[in-house]
Design a protein around this motif. Sequence first.
Motif, PDB file in Angstrom:
ATOM      1  N   ILE A  92       0.829  -1.210   0.000  1.00 55.81           N
ATOM      2  CA  ILE A  92       0.000   0.000   0.000  1.00 55.81           C
ATOM      3  C   ILE A  92       0.862   1.258   0.000  1.00 55.81           C
ATOM      4  O   ILE A  92       0.419   2.304  -0.453  1.00 55.81           O
ATOM      5  N   GLN A  93       2.069   1.160   0.449  1.00 61.18           N
ATOM      6  CA  GLN A  93       2.946   2.329   0.529  1.00 61.18           C
ATOM      7  C   GLN A  93       3.113   3.039  -0.822  1.00 61.18           C
ATOM      8  O   GLN A  93       3.048   4.266  -0.859  1.00 61.18           O
ATOM      9  N   PRO A  94       3.299   2.332  -1.941  1.00 59.84           N
ATOM     10  CA  PRO A  94       3.385   3.049  -3.228  1.00 59.84           C
ATOM     11  C   PRO A  94       2.117   3.844  -3.553  1.00 59.84           C
ATOM     12  O   PRO A  94       2.194   4.938  -4.113  1.00 59.84           O
ATOM     13  N   SER A  95       0.964   3.308  -3.177  1.00 55.40           N
ATOM     14  CA  SER A  95      -0.295   4.034  -3.423  1.00 55.40           C
ATOM     15  C   SER A  95      -0.359   5.295  -2.587  1.00 55.40           C
ATOM     16  O   SER A  95      -0.829   6.354  -3.056  1.00 55.40           O
ATOM     17  N   ILE A  96       0.112   5.195  -1.364  1.00 53.56           N
ATOM     18  CA  ILE A  96       0.131   6.379  -0.504  1.00 53.56           C
ATOM     19  C   ILE A  96       1.057   7.432  -1.102  1.00 53.56           C
ATOM     20  O   ILE A  96       0.734   8.624  -1.134  1.00 53.56           O
ATOM     21  N   GLN A  97       2.201   7.004  -1.600  1.00 55.17           N
ATOM     22  CA  GLN A  97       3.140   7.942  -2.220  1.00 55.17           C
ATOM     23  C   GLN A  97       2.521   8.599  -3.460  1.00 55.17           C
ATOM     24  O   GLN A  97       2.725   9.790  -3.704  1.00 55.17           O
ATOM     25  N   LYS A  98       1.761   7.831  -4.223  1.00 54.00           N
ATOM     26  CA  LYS A  98       1.091   8.398  -5.395  1.00 54.00           C
ATOM     27  C   LYS A  98       0.064   9.440  -4.970  1.00 54.00           C
ATOM     28  O   LYS A  98      -0.073  10.490  -5.602  1.00 54.00           O
ATOM     29  N   LEU A  99      -0.667   9.153  -3.899  1.00 53.80           N
ATOM     30  CA  LEU A  99      -1.650  10.122  -3.402  1.00 53.80           C
ATOM     31  C   LEU A  99      -0.965  11.381  -2.878  1.00 53.80           C
ATOM     32  O   LEU A  99      -1.455  12.493  -3.090  1.00 53.80           O
ATOM     33  N   ILE A 100       0.143  11.208  -2.204  1.00 52.52           N
ATOM     34  CA  ILE A 100       0.889  12.373  -1.723  1.00 52.52           C
ATOM     35  C   ILE A 100       1.367  13.202  -2.913  1.00 52.52           C
ATOM     36  O   ILE A 100       1.269  14.436  -2.908  1.00 52.52           O
ATOM     37  N   SER A 101       1.854  12.522  -3.940  1.00 51.01           N
ATOM     38  CA  SER A 101       2.292  13.215  -5.155  1.00 51.01           C
ATOM     39  C   SER A 101       1.121  13.942  -5.825  1.00 51.01           C
ATOM     40  O   SER A 101       1.256  15.084  -6.261  1.00 51.01           O
ATOM     41  N   ALA A 102      -0.032  13.268  -5.876  1.00 50.03           N
ATOM     42  CA  ALA A 102      -1.225  13.895  -6.470  1.00 50.03           C
ATOM     43  C   ALA A 102      -1.644  15.119  -5.668  1.00 50.03           C
ATOM     44  O   ALA A 102      -2.060  16.133  -6.233  1.00 50.03           O
ATOM     45  N   THR A 103      -1.519  15.028  -4.347  1.00 50.83           N
ATOM     46  CA  THR A 103      -1.857  16.163  -3.493  1.00 50.83           C
ATOM     47  C   THR A 103      -0.944  17.345  -3.788  1.00 50.83           C
ATOM     48  O   THR A 103      -1.401  18.490  -3.878  1.00 50.83           O
ATOM     49  N   LYS A 104       0.333  17.090  -3.947  1.00 52.38           N
ATOM     50  CA  LYS A 104       1.280  18.167  -4.269  1.00 52.38           C
ATOM     51  C   LYS A 104       0.930  18.800  -5.614  1.00 52.38           C
ATOM     52  O   LYS A 104       0.974  20.028  -5.764  1.00 52.38           O
ATOM     53  N   LYS A 105       0.596  17.974  -6.590  1.00 55.76           N
ATOM     54  CA  LYS A 105       0.220  18.501  -7.907  1.00 55.76           C
ATOM     55  C   LYS A 105      -1.052  19.325  -7.804  1.00 55.76           C
ATOM     56  O   LYS A 105      -1.200  20.352  -8.471  1.00 55.76           O
ATOM     57  N   LEU A 106      -1.979  18.854  -6.974  1.00 55.78           N
ATOM     58  CA  LEU A 106      -3.239  19.566  -6.776  1.00 55.78           C
ATOM     59  C   LEU A 106      -2.989  20.937  -6.153  1.00 55.78           C
ATOM     60  O   LEU A 106      -3.587  21.929  -6.565  1.00 55.78           O
ATOM     61  N   VAL A 107      -2.082  20.997  -5.200  1.00 58.89           N
ATOM     62  CA  VAL A 107      -1.749  22.274  -4.577  1.00 58.89           C
ATOM     63  C   VAL A 107      -1.163  23.218  -5.625  1.00 58.89           C
ATOM     64  O   VAL A 107      -1.535  24.402  -5.694  1.00 58.89           O
TER      65      VAL A 107
END
Length: 111
Positions: free
Chosen positions: A68-83
């Motif tokens: 699940i850790q890679p998915s969390i990293q993808k979500l964190i990356s998506a959050t940064k892009k969203l910001v």
Amino acid sequence: PSEKLDDMSLTDKDKFSKGLMALLTPVIEEMDSRIVAVKSSQLELSKEIERLLAELQLFVDATEQPSIQPSIQKLISATKKLVTTNVTLKTVHDRVEKMHAQLSKGKETTS
């Protein structure tokens, strides 16, 4: 082209200015309303991503699932892009508001 504007009478310039404002004002207002809608959607998406991240983090903490850790990293990356996207949208929105204010000022001076 600027020579032609210099040769125009005041009424021609007023007509041109009013015509240009009549053409641009609805476009700018439509852009502004769509930017507001996109910003709202982005905010909702950001909140949902944060909620999902919190739930996933609880799951990861409760279980030792490394997949699940890679998915969390993808979500964190998506959050940064969203910001970053939200910052860009804010900049565009501010510019559209300035254009709208300038057009409104122009309307007042030609009226």
